[in-house]
Design an enzyme around this catalytic site. Structure first.
Site, PDB file in Angstrom:
ATOM      1  N   HIS A 149      -1.575  -5.355  -5.931  1.00 48.27           N
ATOM      2  CA  HIS A 149      -2.796  -4.596  -5.584  1.00 48.27           C
ATOM      3  C   HIS A 149      -2.552  -3.082  -5.608  1.00 48.27           C
ATOM      4  O   HIS A 149      -3.457  -2.310  -5.923  1.00 48.27           O
ATOM      5  CB  HIS A 149      -3.276  -4.989  -4.186  1.00 48.27           C
ATOM      6  CG  HIS A 149      -3.819  -6.391  -4.109  1.00 48.27           C
ATOM      7  ND1 HIS A 149      -4.049  -7.032  -2.932  1.00 48.27           N
ATOM      8  CD2 HIS A 149      -4.170  -7.270  -5.091  1.00 48.27           C
ATOM      9  CE1 HIS A 149      -4.519  -8.246  -3.165  1.00 48.27           C
ATOM     10  NE2 HIS A 149      -4.597  -8.408  -4.469  1.00 48.27           N
ATOM     11  N   PHE A 201       0.182 -12.910  -1.931  1.00 44.20           N
ATOM     12  CA  PHE A 201       1.220 -11.902  -2.215  1.00 44.20           C
ATOM     13  C   PHE A 201       0.656 -10.561  -2.691  1.00 44.20           C
ATOM     14  O   PHE A 201       1.253  -9.898  -3.545  1.00 44.20           O
ATOM     15  CB  PHE A 201       2.205 -12.432  -3.285  1.00 44.20           C
ATOM     16  CG  PHE A 201       2.610 -13.861  -3.077  1.00 44.20           C
ATOM     17  CD1 PHE A 201       3.117 -14.282  -1.863  1.00 44.20           C
ATOM     18  CD2 PHE A 201       2.487 -14.793  -4.097  1.00 44.20           C
ATOM     19  CE1 PHE A 201       3.484 -15.607  -1.657  1.00 44.20           C
ATOM     20  CE2 PHE A 201       2.847 -16.115  -3.906  1.00 44.20           C
ATOM     21  CZ  PHE A 201       3.338 -16.521  -2.684  1.00 44.20           C
ATOM     22  N   CYS A 202      -0.474 -10.154  -2.167  1.00 43.17           N
ATOM     23  CA  CYS A 202      -1.102  -8.887  -2.588  1.00 43.17           C
ATOM     24  C   CYS A 202      -1.288  -8.854  -4.107  1.00 43.17           C
ATOM     25  O   CYS A 202      -1.116  -7.814  -4.751  1.00 43.17           O
ATOM     26  CB  CYS A 202      -0.292  -7.673  -2.138  1.00 43.17           C
ATOM     27  SG  CYS A 202      -0.156  -7.523  -0.373  1.00 43.17           S
ATOM     28  N   ALA A 203      -1.579 -10.009  -4.660  1.00 41.10           N
ATOM     29  CA  ALA A 203      -1.824 -10.100  -6.106  1.00 41.10           C
ATOM     30  C   ALA A 203      -2.916 -11.147  -6.317  1.00 41.10           C
ATOM     31  O   ALA A 203      -2.744 -12.120  -7.053  1.00 41.10           O
ATOM     32  CB  ALA A 203      -0.550 -10.477  -6.841  1.00 41.10           C
TER      33      ALA A 203
END
Lengths: 310, 395
Positions: B110, B351-353
């Site tokens: 992100h 996972f911030c993705a």
């Protein structure tokens, strides 16, 4: 769904520990989101589930079953919890209103009574007005109030029952309710009638004129004594006597010691019933088969003010 | 690798199996000591004060810069607070006036993707997204098809934080170079685990964080070529030492890296990160990489044998990261269960993705075990056994 249970459990534990207080707030956040139709995103439910599964993992089949049906099981436990809350609230109300958490007329175990020691206890003395066969081996105790409509309702059935059951002896103990006008005087008058051997006859008059006594007071009690064929002079002297008053108070105190919370209250061999019974019910009660009906409150019993309820 | 004694966290928590190294890493004593020395022995300001303490701080700070630059083969280092800030710095301060196309990938973190999406939505740039295979493997040809003469910047990770996969970076840089585009590499996951040489790679920028490579939190770097960092616009955070001179009429900006380092810097963090670079150099980053891969392969092999476990990424792990799910269970439940079972600290989620995980078909995310030099085979075996227990219940 598990958050509902967690909220209650952690709220209680939170009283004792700050750690659980934080969990309780988290559970509340989750519950609030659920009831406002939003997704619970605190992760608390997942943590609880993982913790539970971890503890159950030594029994894999049971853990697997619990995991697969976790939402359903949570729902069941939540509903059970809500039901228990409703019942507890009902019990608390009953205790507040009737002095017994099981409702009017019940002598079943009440947790509040156990906490406050207010379980009904059969009187230990045979002092009182004896009715029926005075040498009958089955002794039925009654605490009653002559100004109580429920005691009045019980009276005809009790009379008929004793007439047809010569093995039964009734020990009647006046329990004048302080919140009823002239209840103590009526009890004194009944004991005075007993001195002249006319308790049953005078009691009939008292119950028949129950409503009027509230207004008529002592003069009416005296008129009723004449009507019942009592000696007026002896009756009046007895009614004025401190000894008679003391006797009534002694019976009342005995009722308090027995944790009587309403009239009429019957005892037989440790069992008890609060509220009137029909003639047929007495036999069942003595046989231990009597089941208290779900009666509306206005068909229950007369309760004293809470401050005198032992 | 016999390094566990160097890590106070492991000494203080002997039952801990720390498998969340892609999030942050444990710190060796040498790093903690380096930071502590700054605070206890020479806590001053760099570049401002002429007293002895100030001079020593400045020397240590600039030495740290040189050491870190050497560790990643870069001409210069701009200190930031983390990799996210470094990525944002480049994306925010690259001029898209002449060329307005940016090429990036769906698997970006992100921290890289969000500033690009914001600029795209404001019509400040045109964003072209490259997608990998369903195993998360990129083909250089996919980049070639999207990079053109309008491309100003290619933003690409060196190692995916969600799968541990590594795109063909050298080829991608070549494609960008041919088109005259600059290349910003997200090195947050690669720099800690593999040898990095920005100059040899030919990229312009590489962003990374100190705390993911045994260093302190709160310190990150934008490693860059001088030419590339000079090309960035005036700083988005101005102040302190960012200028040569200023009057009410005119600002003369300082040369990079100072131009981009406003205010008092995280000296202790930079010095601690340099100590981490020293530590990794001594332990040999190539050996670290091989160790991580070997352990990841061991775990992947163990997990593949468990019924109900789904592994993501290529058959053979390309780094020390293994990503998986168990049946339809929530990743958080799996991670928490395994932690209670064997003490392994894992990451679960997206996972911030998030776009990347959606692309891979796991919108609710997965569980990630990410390894480092202090992890052992015994830990891996205990972890696999615990996942097997989870699968027996949850799959």
């Amino acid at each position: 769904m598990i958050c509902f249970i967690a909220l209650i459990v952690f709220a209680v534990l939170g009283i004792f520990s700050a750690k659980y207080r934080a969990y309780a707030f988290e559970a509340w956040d989750c519950v609030f989101r659920k009831i406002t139709l939003r997704k619970c995103d605190t992760g608390l439910d997942e943590r609880i589930k993982a913790e539970l599964m971890s503890r159950l993992s030594r029994w894999p089949k049971f853990a697997r079953f619990t995991y697969r049906h976790f939402e359903g099981l949570s729902m069941v436990f939540t509903l059970l919890m809500l039901a228990s809350f409703v019942l507890a609230a009902q019990g608390a109300y009953n205790y507040w209103a009737f002095g017994n958490c099981n409702g009017p007329g019940s002598s079943a175990f009440c947790v509040f009574s156990a906490i406050t020691g207010q379980q009904l206890v059969q009187p230990t003395t045979l002092d009182g007005v004896a009715l029926g066969n005075v040498s009958g081996d089955k002794i039925l105790f009654e605490f009653g109030c002559f100004t109580c409509p429920y005691t009045r309702a019980a009276w005809p059935g009790l009379k008929n029952f004793t007439a047809t059951h010569p093995d039964v002896r009734v020990v009647f103990k006046p329990f004048p309710l302080p919140n009823h006008p002239y209840s103590t005087e009526a009890s004194q008058a009944a004991l005075c009638a007993e001195e002249q051997g006319k308790f049953v006859r005078y009691a009939d008059y008292l119950f028949q004129n129950q409503t009027e006594i509230r207004d008529g007071g002592i003069p009416l009690l005296e008129v009723l004594a004449v009507d019942a064929g009592l000696n007026s002079t002896s009756f009046d002297a007895c009614l004025d006597s401190n000894a008679t008053l003391a006797q009534v108070r002694a019976y009342f105190d005995e009722g308090i010691a027995s944790h009587v919370y309403g009239t009429p209250t019957f005892f037989f061999e440790g069992r008890s019933v609060v509220g009137p019974m029909s003639e047929a019910n007495y036999a069942d009660f003595l046989a231990g088969k009597y089941v208290v009906p779900d009666a509306p409150i206005d068909e229950g019993f007369c309760a004293p003010p809470l401050e005198v309820n032992g | 690798m016999d390094v566990r004694k160097d890590f106070p966290m492991l000494q203080n928590n002997p039952q801990l199996i720390y498998f969340d190294n892609a999030c942050t890493t444990l710190k060796p004593k040498s790093v903690v000591d380096a930071e502590r020395r700054y605070y206890e022995e020479y806590c001053g300001c760099a570049g401002r004060s002429n007293h002895k303490i100030g001079k020593r701080t400045e020397d240590s700070f600039e030495d740290a810069r040189k050491k870190i630059a050497a560790f990643v083969g870069a001409e210069t280092i701009v200190f930031t607070k983390n990799a996210s800030e470094a990525l944002n710095l480049v994306i925010q301060k690259t001029s898209f006036a002449k060329r307005n196309r940016v090429v990036s990938t769906v698997l970006e973190h992100h921290s890289a993707l969000l500033p690009l999406l914001v600029k795209r939505d404001k019509k400040e740039l045109e964003l072209a997204i490259v997608e990998p295979s369903k195993q998360g493997v990129f083909d250089a040809e996919s980049f070639k098809a999207r990079v053109n003469k309008q491309t100003a910047l290619v933003v690409v990770h060196a190692q995916s934080n969600s799968l541990g996969t590594r795109p063909p970076l050298k080829e991608i840089v070549g494609i960008a170079r041919d088109a005259g585009a600059r290349v910003l590499v997200d090195g947050a996951q690669s720099v800690p685990h593999s040898s990095t040489n920005l100059k040899a790679l030919g990229a312009d920028f590489i962003a990374f964080s100190g705390h993911k490579m045994l260093g302190p939190t709160g310190i990150g770097c934008l490693a860059a070529s001088r030419d590339a960092v000079e090309s960035l616009d005036y700083p988005f955070l101005a102040g302190g030492e960012t200028i040569e001179a200023v009057s009410l009429e005119k600002i003369v900006w300082a040369k990079p890296p100072q131009r981009f380092e406003a205010g008092i810097q995280n000296y202790a963090g930079a010095i601690g990160l340099a100590a981490a670079c020293d530590y990794l150099t001594v332990k040999d980053i190539h050996k670290v990489e091989a160790h991580d891969k070997a352990l990841a392969s061991r775990i992947a092999q163990g997990l593949r044998a468990i019924e109900g476990v789904a592994l993501y990424g290529p058959q053979t792990p390309e780094s020390g990261v293994v990503t998986f799910n168990v049946g339809k269970a929530s990743p958080h439940e799996i991670a928490l269960f395994v932690e209670r079972g064997c003490g392994a600290a894992l990451r679960s989620g997206v996972f911030c993705a998030e776009p990347g995980m959606k692309f891979l078909g796991v919108p609710k995310g997965a569980v990630r075990a990410s390894l480092y030099l202090y992890n052992t085979e015994d830990e891996c075996d205990a972890f696999v056994a615990s996942v097997a227990k989870a699968a027996a219940i949850m799959a």
